[in-house]
Design an enzyme around this catalytic site. Structure first.
Site, PDB file in Angstrom:
ATOM      1  N   ASP A 176      11.778  -0.123   5.284  1.00 36.61           N
ATOM      2  CA  ASP A 176      10.563   0.671   5.397  1.00 36.61           C
ATOM      3  C   ASP A 176      10.916   2.142   5.655  1.00 36.61           C
ATOM      4  OD1 ASP A 176       7.668   0.726   5.503  1.00 36.61           O
ATOM      5  OD2 ASP A 176       7.855   1.107   7.635  1.00 36.61           O
ATOM      6  N   GLU A 223      11.327   1.126   0.227  1.00 36.28           N
ATOM      7  CA  GLU A 223       9.896   1.387   0.371  1.00 36.28           C
ATOM      8  C   GLU A 223       9.712   2.887   0.148  1.00 36.28           C
ATOM      9  OE1 GLU A 223       6.914   3.255   1.664  1.00 36.28           O
ATOM     10  OE2 GLU A 223       7.864   2.872   3.597  1.00 36.28           O
ATOM     11  N   ASP A 276      -1.222  -1.824   5.444  1.00 35.58           N
ATOM     12  CA  ASP A 276      -2.269  -0.814   5.599  1.00 35.58           C
ATOM     13  C   ASP A 276      -3.553  -1.174   4.843  1.00 35.58           C
ATOM     14  OD1 ASP A 276      -0.754   0.997   7.184  1.00 35.58           O
ATOM     15  OD2 ASP A 276       0.304   1.673   5.392  1.00 35.58           O
TER      16      ASP A 276
END
Length: 298
Positions: A176, A223, A276
Protein backbone atom coordinates in the site's frame (compact mmCIF):
# COMPACT_ATOMS: atom_id res chain seq x y z
CA UNK A 1 2.17 -32.07 22.63
CA UNK A 2 5.81 -33.10 22.61
CA UNK A 3 5.47 -34.39 19.06
CA UNK A 4 5.33 -30.77 17.90
CA UNK A 5 8.48 -29.66 19.74
CA UNK A 6 10.91 -30.26 16.82
CA UNK A 7 8.58 -28.32 14.53
CA UNK A 8 8.33 -25.47 17.07
CA UNK A 9 12.14 -25.29 17.35
CA UNK A 10 12.44 -25.16 13.55
CA UNK A 11 9.85 -22.37 13.45
CA UNK A 12 11.82 -20.29 15.94
CA UNK A 13 15.04 -20.76 13.95
CA UNK A 14 13.46 -19.90 10.60
CA UNK A 15 15.32 -16.81 9.22
CA UNK A 16 11.98 -15.22 8.32
CA UNK A 17 10.78 -15.64 11.93
CA UNK A 18 13.70 -15.43 14.35
CA UNK A 19 14.34 -11.76 13.53
CA UNK A 20 11.02 -10.65 15.05
CA UNK A 21 9.39 -13.38 17.12
CA UNK A 22 11.13 -12.75 20.46
CA UNK A 23 10.93 -8.95 20.17
CA UNK A 24 7.21 -9.27 19.43
CA UNK A 25 6.71 -11.53 22.44
CA UNK A 26 8.59 -9.16 24.74
CA UNK A 27 6.64 -6.20 23.41
CA UNK A 28 3.31 -7.95 23.92
CA UNK A 29 3.97 -8.90 27.53
CA UNK A 30 5.18 -5.37 28.28
CA UNK A 31 2.17 -3.90 26.53
CA UNK A 32 0.01 -5.96 28.89
CA UNK A 33 2.14 -5.05 31.89
CA UNK A 34 1.82 -1.32 31.20
CA UNK A 35 -1.84 -1.51 30.17
CA UNK A 36 -1.40 -0.44 26.58
CA UNK A 37 0.56 2.77 27.21
CA UNK A 38 2.79 3.85 24.33
CA UNK A 39 6.21 2.26 24.68
CA UNK A 40 7.94 5.65 24.82
CA UNK A 41 6.00 6.28 28.06
CA UNK A 42 7.24 3.07 29.70
CA UNK A 43 9.87 3.29 32.46
CA UNK A 44 13.22 4.08 30.88
CA UNK A 45 14.77 0.67 31.48
CA UNK A 46 11.95 -1.00 29.50
CA UNK A 47 11.66 1.77 26.94
CA UNK A 48 15.37 1.51 26.15
CA UNK A 49 15.55 -2.29 26.35
CA UNK A 50 18.28 -2.35 29.01
CA UNK A 51 19.93 -5.78 28.88
CA UNK A 52 19.65 -6.44 32.62
CA UNK A 53 15.96 -5.49 32.56
CA UNK A 54 15.25 -7.69 29.55
CA UNK A 55 16.93 -10.66 31.24
CA UNK A 56 14.84 -10.11 34.37
CA UNK A 57 11.68 -9.79 32.26
CA UNK A 58 12.33 -13.14 30.59
CA UNK A 59 12.60 -14.74 34.02
CA UNK A 60 9.57 -12.96 35.46
CA UNK A 61 7.22 -13.47 32.51
CA UNK A 62 8.87 -16.36 30.74
CA UNK A 63 5.67 -18.42 30.56
CA UNK A 64 3.73 -15.54 28.97
CA UNK A 65 6.51 -15.03 26.43
CA UNK A 66 6.46 -18.72 25.53
CA UNK A 67 2.67 -18.74 25.20
CA UNK A 68 2.85 -15.85 22.73
CA UNK A 69 5.44 -17.66 20.62
CA UNK A 70 3.53 -20.96 20.73
CA UNK A 71 0.34 -19.23 19.58
CA UNK A 72 2.22 -17.71 16.66
CA UNK A 73 3.58 -21.15 15.83
CA UNK A 74 0.16 -22.80 15.95
CA UNK A 75 -1.41 -20.12 13.79
CA UNK A 76 1.48 -20.44 11.33
CA UNK A 77 0.94 -24.19 11.17
CA UNK A 78 -2.82 -23.84 10.59
CA UNK A 79 -2.37 -21.05 8.04
CA UNK A 80 0.01 -23.13 5.95
CA UNK A 81 -2.58 -25.91 5.80
CA UNK A 82 -5.08 -23.37 4.43
CA UNK A 83 -2.47 -22.04 1.98
CA UNK A 84 -1.57 -25.53 0.78
CA UNK A 85 -5.25 -26.33 0.19
CA UNK A 86 -5.69 -23.09 -1.77
CA UNK A 87 -2.63 -23.91 -3.88
CA UNK A 88 -3.96 -27.38 -4.62
CA UNK A 89 -7.17 -25.76 -5.90
CA UNK A 90 -5.29 -23.34 -8.14
CA UNK A 91 -5.99 -20.35 -5.88
CA UNK A 92 -3.30 -17.76 -5.17
CA UNK A 93 -3.49 -15.62 -2.06
CA UNK A 94 -2.51 -11.94 -2.12
CA UNK A 95 -1.29 -10.35 1.11
CA UNK A 96 -1.80 -6.65 1.82
CA UNK A 97 1.13 -4.77 3.38
CA UNK A 98 0.87 -1.16 4.58
CA UNK A 99 4.09 0.62 3.67
CA UNK A 100 4.40 2.04 7.20
CA UNK A 101 4.11 0.38 10.60
CA UNK A 102 2.51 1.73 13.75
CA UNK A 103 4.67 3.73 16.12
CA UNK A 104 3.49 1.71 19.12
CA UNK A 105 4.84 -1.57 17.80
CA UNK A 106 7.56 -4.11 18.39
CA UNK A 107 9.08 -3.09 15.04
CA UNK A 108 9.81 0.47 16.14
CA UNK A 109 10.55 -0.33 19.79
CA UNK A 110 13.19 -2.90 18.82
CA UNK A 111 14.62 -1.01 15.81
CA UNK A 112 14.24 2.67 16.62
CA UNK A 113 17.44 3.56 14.75
CA UNK A 114 15.57 2.70 11.53
CA UNK A 115 12.64 5.06 12.19
CA UNK A 116 12.07 8.79 12.60
CA UNK A 117 11.74 8.83 16.37
CA UNK A 118 13.63 10.91 18.92
CA UNK A 119 16.16 9.56 21.39
CA UNK A 120 13.41 9.14 23.98
CA UNK A 121 11.18 7.29 21.51
CA UNK A 122 8.72 10.11 20.89
CA UNK A 123 7.74 10.55 17.23
CA UNK A 124 9.69 13.17 15.30
CA UNK A 125 8.14 13.35 11.83
CA UNK A 126 5.27 11.18 10.67
CA UNK A 127 3.53 10.09 7.48
CA UNK A 128 0.42 11.20 5.65
CA UNK A 129 -0.64 12.87 2.42
CA UNK A 130 -1.31 16.52 1.55
CA UNK A 131 -4.78 18.00 0.90
CA UNK A 132 -6.64 16.50 -2.06
CA UNK A 133 -10.15 15.96 -3.37
CA UNK A 134 -10.95 13.71 -0.40
CA UNK A 135 -9.74 16.01 2.39
CA UNK A 136 -9.12 19.77 2.58
CA UNK A 137 -6.57 19.31 5.36
CA UNK A 138 -4.90 16.17 3.99
CA UNK A 139 -4.46 12.94 5.89
CA UNK A 140 -2.35 12.78 9.04
CA UNK A 141 -1.60 9.10 9.55
CA UNK A 142 0.84 9.48 12.44
CA UNK A 143 3.13 6.58 11.49
CA UNK A 144 6.87 7.13 11.96
CA UNK A 145 8.79 7.27 8.70
CA UNK A 146 11.86 5.33 7.65
CA UNK A 147 15.41 6.55 8.05
CA UNK A 148 16.38 5.29 4.62
CA UNK A 149 20.10 5.95 5.12
CA UNK A 150 20.05 3.67 8.15
CA UNK A 151 18.17 0.96 6.23
CA UNK A 152 20.69 1.15 3.41
CA UNK A 153 23.60 0.93 5.89
CA UNK A 154 21.91 -2.14 7.41
CA UNK A 155 21.55 -3.63 3.89
CA UNK A 156 17.78 -3.59 4.23
CA UNK A 157 17.79 -6.36 6.84
CA UNK A 158 14.51 -5.30 8.47
CA UNK A 159 12.67 -4.91 5.15
CA UNK A 160 14.02 -8.23 3.88
CA UNK A 161 12.70 -9.97 6.99
CA UNK A 162 9.34 -8.26 6.58
CA UNK A 163 8.98 -9.17 2.91
CA UNK A 164 10.39 -12.65 3.43
CA UNK A 165 7.83 -13.43 6.09
CA UNK A 166 5.00 -12.02 3.98
CA UNK A 167 6.01 -14.16 1.02
CA UNK A 168 6.00 -17.24 3.27
CA UNK A 169 2.37 -16.52 4.05
CA UNK A 170 1.13 -15.36 0.64
CA UNK A 171 1.85 -15.90 -3.04
CA UNK A 172 2.11 -12.19 -3.79
CA UNK A 173 2.11 -9.04 -1.68
CA UNK A 174 0.43 -5.74 -2.46
CA UNK A 175 2.34 -2.82 -0.93
CA UNK A 176 0.00 0.00 0.00
CA UNK A 177 1.17 3.56 -0.81
CA UNK A 178 3.89 2.30 -3.13
CA UNK A 179 4.50 5.87 -4.24
CA UNK A 180 6.47 6.52 -1.02
CA UNK A 181 9.38 4.52 -2.45
CA UNK A 182 9.70 7.31 -5.05
CA UNK A 183 8.71 10.27 -2.87
CA UNK A 184 6.98 10.55 0.50
CA UNK A 185 5.25 13.26 2.51
CA UNK A 186 6.58 14.21 5.96
CA UNK A 187 4.68 16.04 8.69
CA UNK A 188 5.85 17.29 12.08
CA UNK A 189 4.64 14.85 14.72
CA UNK A 190 3.09 17.68 16.73
CA UNK A 191 1.04 19.03 13.80
CA UNK A 192 -2.74 18.76 14.03
CA UNK A 193 -3.30 18.45 10.27
CA UNK A 194 -1.29 17.48 7.18
CA UNK A 195 -1.39 21.00 5.72
CA UNK A 196 2.22 21.97 6.43
CA UNK A 197 4.15 18.87 5.40
CA UNK A 198 6.87 18.55 2.78
CA UNK A 199 7.83 16.03 0.09
CA UNK A 200 11.07 14.07 0.38
CA UNK A 201 12.81 11.84 -2.15
CA UNK A 202 12.35 8.13 -1.45
CA UNK A 203 14.96 5.37 -1.77
CA UNK A 204 13.84 4.51 -5.32
CA UNK A 205 15.82 1.81 -7.14
CA UNK A 206 18.47 1.58 -4.41
CA UNK A 207 15.87 -0.07 -2.20
CA UNK A 208 14.76 -2.67 -4.75
CA UNK A 209 18.34 -3.42 -5.78
CA UNK A 210 19.21 -3.94 -2.12
CA UNK A 211 16.24 -6.26 -1.63
CA UNK A 212 17.14 -8.21 -4.77
CA UNK A 213 20.70 -8.75 -3.49
CA UNK A 214 19.37 -10.20 -0.24
CA UNK A 215 16.32 -12.09 -1.48
CA UNK A 216 16.39 -12.45 -5.24
CA UNK A 217 13.21 -11.64 -7.15
CA UNK A 218 10.17 -10.73 -5.06
CA UNK A 219 6.58 -10.76 -6.29
CA UNK A 220 4.87 -7.51 -5.30
CA UNK A 221 1.90 -5.52 -6.53
CA UNK A 222 2.22 -1.73 -6.46
CA UNK A 223 -0.76 0.15 -5.06
CA UNK A 224 -0.46 3.15 -7.38
CA UNK A 225 -3.79 4.89 -6.82
CA UNK A 226 -4.34 8.60 -6.28
CA UNK A 227 -2.14 11.37 -7.67
CA UNK A 228 0.71 9.43 -9.23
CA UNK A 229 3.70 11.29 -10.67
CA UNK A 230 6.06 10.25 -13.44
CA UNK A 231 8.77 9.07 -11.03
CA UNK A 232 6.34 6.59 -9.43
CA UNK A 233 5.35 5.17 -12.82
CA UNK A 234 8.99 4.85 -13.87
CA UNK A 235 9.90 3.06 -10.63
CA UNK A 236 6.98 0.62 -10.92
CA UNK A 237 7.91 -0.17 -14.53
CA UNK A 238 11.61 -0.50 -13.70
CA UNK A 239 10.93 -3.31 -11.23
CA UNK A 240 8.18 -4.88 -13.37
CA UNK A 241 5.54 -4.61 -10.66
CA UNK A 242 1.89 -4.68 -11.73
CA UNK A 243 -0.23 -1.69 -10.74
CA UNK A 244 -3.92 -1.33 -9.94
CA UNK A 245 -7.20 -0.24 -11.48
CA UNK A 246 -10.44 0.11 -9.52
CA UNK A 247 -13.72 -0.30 -11.40
CA UNK A 248 -15.75 1.90 -9.05
CA UNK A 249 -13.37 4.81 -9.70
CA UNK A 250 -14.08 4.72 -13.43
CA UNK A 251 -17.34 6.62 -13.77
CA UNK A 252 -16.30 10.24 -13.52
CA UNK A 253 -14.24 12.39 -15.84
CA UNK A 254 -15.44 10.95 -19.11
CA UNK A 255 -14.04 8.27 -21.43
CA UNK A 256 -10.38 9.05 -20.63
CA UNK A 257 -10.73 7.92 -17.01
CA UNK A 258 -7.91 5.39 -16.56
CA UNK A 259 -10.09 3.08 -14.47
CA UNK A 260 -12.54 2.41 -17.33
CA UNK A 261 -11.98 -1.02 -18.86
CA UNK A 262 -10.98 0.22 -22.30
CA UNK A 263 -8.10 2.23 -20.74
CA UNK A 264 -6.60 -0.62 -18.70
CA UNK A 265 -3.03 -1.63 -19.49
CA UNK A 266 -1.18 -4.93 -19.34
CA UNK A 267 0.52 -6.09 -16.14
CA UNK A 268 -2.25 -4.74 -13.90
CA UNK A 269 -4.66 -6.00 -11.27
CA UNK A 270 -8.28 -4.89 -11.47
CA UNK A 271 -10.25 -4.54 -8.23
CA UNK A 272 -14.01 -3.88 -8.01
CA UNK A 273 -13.35 -1.46 -5.12
CA UNK A 274 -11.06 -0.75 -2.17
CA UNK A 275 -11.48 -0.20 1.57
CA UNK A 276 -12.44 3.40 0.70
CA UNK A 277 -15.50 2.28 -1.31
CA UNK A 278 -18.98 1.12 -0.47
CA UNK A 279 -19.90 -2.40 -1.62
CA UNK A 280 -20.60 -2.62 -5.36
CA UNK A 281 -24.34 -2.99 -4.66
CA UNK A 282 -24.38 -0.09 -2.21
CA UNK A 283 -22.38 2.05 -4.63
CA UNK A 284 -24.71 1.30 -7.54
CA UNK A 285 -27.84 1.99 -5.51
CA UNK A 286 -26.46 5.37 -4.39
CA UNK A 287 -25.61 6.61 -7.91
CA UNK A 288 -27.49 9.49 -9.45
CA UNK A 289 -29.73 8.56 -12.37
CA UNK A 290 -27.37 9.82 -15.09
CA UNK A 291 -24.35 7.89 -13.78
CA UNK A 292 -26.40 4.75 -13.28
CA UNK A 293 -27.56 5.01 -16.91
CA UNK A 294 -23.93 5.52 -18.02
CA UNK A 295 -22.81 2.39 -16.12
CA UNK A 296 -25.69 0.33 -17.50
CA UNK A 297 -25.04 1.39 -21.09
CA UNK A 298 -21.28 0.82 -20.76
Amino acid sequence: GEALLPELRAFRKDPAVKGWIEDSALFEVLNQKFEGRYWWLWPEEYRDRKKKTMRALKEELGDDIEIFIILQFLFNRQWHRVHELATSLGIQIIGDMPIYVGGHSADVWANRHLFTVKADGYPDVVGGVPPDAFSATGQLWGNPLYKWDAHRADKYRWWSTRLGRALQLYDEVRIDHFRAFAGYYTIDAEAETALDGSWQVGPRMQFFEGIRKRMGAVSIIAEDLGVITKDVVELKEAIGAPGMFVLLFGWGGGPTNVHLLHNHTENSFVYPGTHDNDTVLGWFQALDEDTRQYVSEY
